[in-house]
Design a protein around this motif. Structure first.
Motif, short mmCIF file in Angstrom:
data_model
loop_
_atom_site.label_atom_id
_atom_site.label_comp_id
_atom_site.label_asym_id
_atom_site.label_seq_id
_atom_site.Cartn_x
_atom_site.Cartn_y
_atom_site.Cartn_z
N GLN A 290 0.82 -1.21 0.00
CA GLN A 290 0.00 0.00 0.00
C GLN A 290 0.85 1.27 0.00
N LYS A 291 2.16 1.12 0.25
CA LYS A 291 3.02 2.30 0.44
C LYS A 291 4.16 2.39 -0.57
N PHE A 292 4.55 1.27 -1.15
CA PHE A 292 5.68 1.28 -2.06
C PHE A 292 5.29 0.69 -3.41
N LYS A 293 6.04 1.05 -4.43
CA LYS A 293 5.82 0.48 -5.75
C LYS A 293 6.31 -0.96 -5.79
N PHE A 294 5.69 -1.73 -6.65
CA PHE A 294 5.99 -3.16 -6.68
C PHE A 294 7.45 -3.44 -7.02
N HIS A 295 8.04 -2.67 -7.95
CA HIS A 295 9.42 -2.97 -8.32
C HIS A 295 10.38 -2.70 -7.17
N GLN A 296 10.05 -1.74 -6.31
CA GLN A 296 10.90 -1.47 -5.14
C GLN A 296 10.86 -2.63 -4.15
N LEU A 297 9.67 -3.20 -3.96
CA LEU A 297 9.53 -4.34 -3.05
C LEU A 297 10.25 -5.57 -3.60
N ILE A 298 10.16 -5.79 -4.91
CA ILE A 298 10.81 -6.94 -5.52
C ILE A 298 12.32 -6.89 -5.31
N VAL A 299 12.92 -5.75 -5.60
CA VAL A 299 14.38 -5.61 -5.47
C VAL A 299 14.80 -5.77 -4.01
N ALA A 300 14.07 -5.13 -3.10
CA ALA A 300 14.42 -5.24 -1.67
C ALA A 300 14.36 -6.69 -1.20
N GLY A 301 13.32 -7.40 -1.60
CA GLY A 301 13.18 -8.80 -1.20
C GLY A 301 14.30 -9.67 -1.73
N LEU A 302 14.68 -9.46 -2.99
CA LEU A 302 15.74 -10.26 -3.60
C LEU A 302 17.08 -10.02 -2.90
N VAL A 303 17.38 -8.78 -2.58
CA VAL A 303 18.65 -8.46 -1.92
C VAL A 303 18.70 -9.08 -0.51
N ILE A 304 17.62 -8.94 0.23
CA ILE A 304 17.58 -9.51 1.60
C ILE A 304 17.77 -11.03 1.55
N SER A 305 16.99 -11.70 0.73
CA SER A 305 17.05 -13.16 0.67
C SER A 305 18.39 -13.65 0.13
N GLY A 306 18.86 -13.04 -0.95
CA GLY A 306 20.12 -13.46 -1.55
C GLY A 306 21.29 -13.32 -0.61
N THR A 307 21.35 -12.19 0.10
CA THR A 307 22.47 -11.94 1.03
C THR A 307 22.51 -12.98 2.15
N PHE A 308 21.35 -13.25 2.73
CA PHE A 308 21.33 -14.16 3.89
C PHE A 308 21.40 -15.63 3.49
N ILE A 309 21.01 -15.97 2.26
CA ILE A 309 21.21 -17.34 1.80
C ILE A 309 22.71 -17.62 1.65
N ILE A 310 23.45 -16.66 1.12
CA ILE A 310 24.91 -16.82 1.05
C ILE A 310 25.49 -16.92 2.45
N ALA A 311 25.00 -16.08 3.36
CA ALA A 311 25.50 -16.11 4.74
C ALA A 311 25.23 -17.45 5.41
N ALA A 312 24.12 -18.11 5.04
CA ALA A 312 23.76 -19.39 5.67
C ALA A 312 24.83 -20.45 5.43
N SER A 313 25.56 -20.35 4.32
CA SER A 313 26.59 -21.36 4.02
C SER A 313 27.75 -21.31 5.01
N PHE A 314 27.91 -20.17 5.69
CA PHE A 314 29.02 -20.02 6.64
C PHE A 314 28.60 -20.29 8.08
N ALA A 315 27.35 -20.69 8.29
CA ALA A 315 26.86 -20.91 9.66
C ALA A 315 27.67 -22.00 10.35
N PRO A 316 28.22 -21.72 11.53
CA PRO A 316 29.05 -22.71 12.23
C PRO A 316 28.25 -23.75 13.00
N SER A 317 26.96 -23.48 13.23
CA SER A 317 26.13 -24.42 13.99
C SER A 317 24.72 -24.45 13.41
N THR A 318 23.99 -25.48 13.81
CA THR A 318 22.63 -25.66 13.29
C THR A 318 21.73 -24.51 13.69
N TRP A 319 21.84 -24.05 14.94
CA TRP A 319 20.93 -23.01 15.42
C TRP A 319 21.20 -21.67 14.77
#
Length: 422
Positions: A290-319
């Protein structure tokens, strides 16, 4: 919240919503349980888990030229109904194939059943587009995303619970029942004829090879002449790589790195972590449309998910891995709800099926290639960490592409998402 309450006053939407929910539930429980069944039976051959996922994606490449044409030319309600009834029958056959224990036959039945299910989504989406107003598209997309998040939250847990207590046959019984329920709900819908058959009545005799190929080509021509739509679809091939990789890598990192002895138990927690992230993200995303344009939400979501998926590979423990996956999941609804609410508002209802007929094979082709590559190279050539880098990197690449392309074509076509205006 008010918009969500209003959309449920539409009886056709309610029945289709419940049909999609039950049909998807069966697929999730059965496919997940079967993957665990193979991992238990062939624990030293992880390629079978990848092949199982391929049996879900690969059939698209066989039926892709028919899916969209049928959704636009034939009765959409009958297509969705018969998808469920045929899938229920094939589930019974799958039980027999597993009882015999011949893997080629099992994979063949999975392949055929998945091929039949590919006709369901374009037909159902085209019906929804016809029975909802443009202001309701993003609301419907948000509701569907919340349902998907609940499956992510509970799907693995339900599948493993059923598998532990009733075995693979119990899981397939759930499959059968949910397909039947979905078929009944679709059969009870009273849908206007102009929604079911917006291009007029056609019979099977009309659908000769030249007619089908001409219609299929018209879908491509429509996409190529619609720059904004073409730009959106341009990223879908990469999404297929992401879907293919992410369908197996969470289980792989648990079984082969973080929790080899207790990966089944931890996969339940992983499902809860991922599903909780998507569920919370769905609620937030529905408000942000209701507040942002769709393309802005798409890009923000991709950056957040992509960054933390890469970070997940370096997780030292399950938790720590679970926490990172939860954060990565928060960004996905931004992408899914924005695209799900945007595309119906820019596609001609008479062309919805044929457009979907090009989107799905594009995604499934890249998804099948990805799963095939994983089956051949993991773990002998590539590590599980590399798979996470691939998936996360693809999301960030698409984010960069959309950042450059989408604002330009959105402004050129002077299209503002309905949810932003409403």
């Amino acid at each position: 919240m008010k918009k969500m309450m209003e959309i449920f006053k539409n009886p056709i939407f309610v029945k289709l919503f419940m049909a999609n929910l039950t049909s998807h539930m069966g697929s999730v429980v059965g496919l997940t349980a079967f993957m665990f069944y193979l991992l238990d039976r062939f624990s030293d051959q992880p390629m079978y888990a990848s092949i199982t996922e391929m049996m879900y994606s690969l059939p698209t490449l066989v039926v892709f030229f028919l899916v969209g044409v049928l959704a636009d030319r034939m009765d959409r309600q009958k297509i969705a109904y018969h998808c469920d009834t045929i899938s229920a029958v094939l589930t019974v056959i799958l039980v027999g194939a597993i009882y015999i224990g011949w893997l080629p036959l099992i994979f063949a039945v999975l392949f055929i059943r998945s091929g039949v299910q590919k006709f369901f989504f374009p037909a159902e989406q085209a019906i929804l587009q016809g029975v909802l107003s443009k202001d309701d598209y993003s609301t419907a997309a948000g509701l569907n995303q919340m349902v998907m998040s609940l499956f992510m939250l509970l799907g693995n847990a339900i599948a493993i619970f059923v598998y532990w207590n009733a075995g693979i046959y119990g899981a397939l019984l759930v499959d059968f029942v949910t397909f039947v329920l979905s078929a009944i709900l679709i059969r009870k819908c009273v849908i206007p004829e102009d929604v079911r058959q917006p291009n007029g009545k056609h019979t099977w005799k009309d659908l000769n090879v030249s007619f089908v190929m001409k219609d299929f080509k018209s879908g491509l021509v429509y996409i190529l002449h619609h720059k904004l739509l073409l730009s959106l679809i341009g990223g879908f091939g990469v999404f297929g790589i992401v879907n293919g990789g992410f369908s197996v890598i969470p289980i792989f990192i648990l079984k082969y790195k973080l929790a080899p002895e207790t990966y089944e138990e931890y996969s339940i927690i992983l499902g809860i972590a991922f599903g909780s992230g998507v569920l919370i993200g769905s609620v937030v995303s529905s408000m942000l449309t209701q507040k942002f344009k769709f393309h802005q939400l798409i890009v923000a979501g991709l950056v957040i998910s992509g960054t933390f998926i890469i970070a997940a590979s370096f997780a030292p423990s399950t938790w720590i891995f679970m926490v990172i996956v939860f954060i990565a999941a928060l960004g996905l609804p931004l992408v899914n709800i924005a695209i799900g609410g945007w595309m119906p508002s820019i596609i001609d209802p008479k062309m919805m099926g044929r457009v979907q007929g090009w989107i799905n094979p594009l995604m499934m082709l890249s998804q099948s290639i990805t799963l095939g590559a994983i089956a051949l190279t993991f773990p002998s050539v590539v590590t599980v960490e590399m798979l996470y880098w691939l998936v996360g990197g693809c999301l960030i690449i698409v984010a960069a592409f959309y950042t450059i392309i989408l604002p330009k074509f959105t402004n050129q076509e002077n299209i503002q998402p309905a949810a932003v205006n409403g």
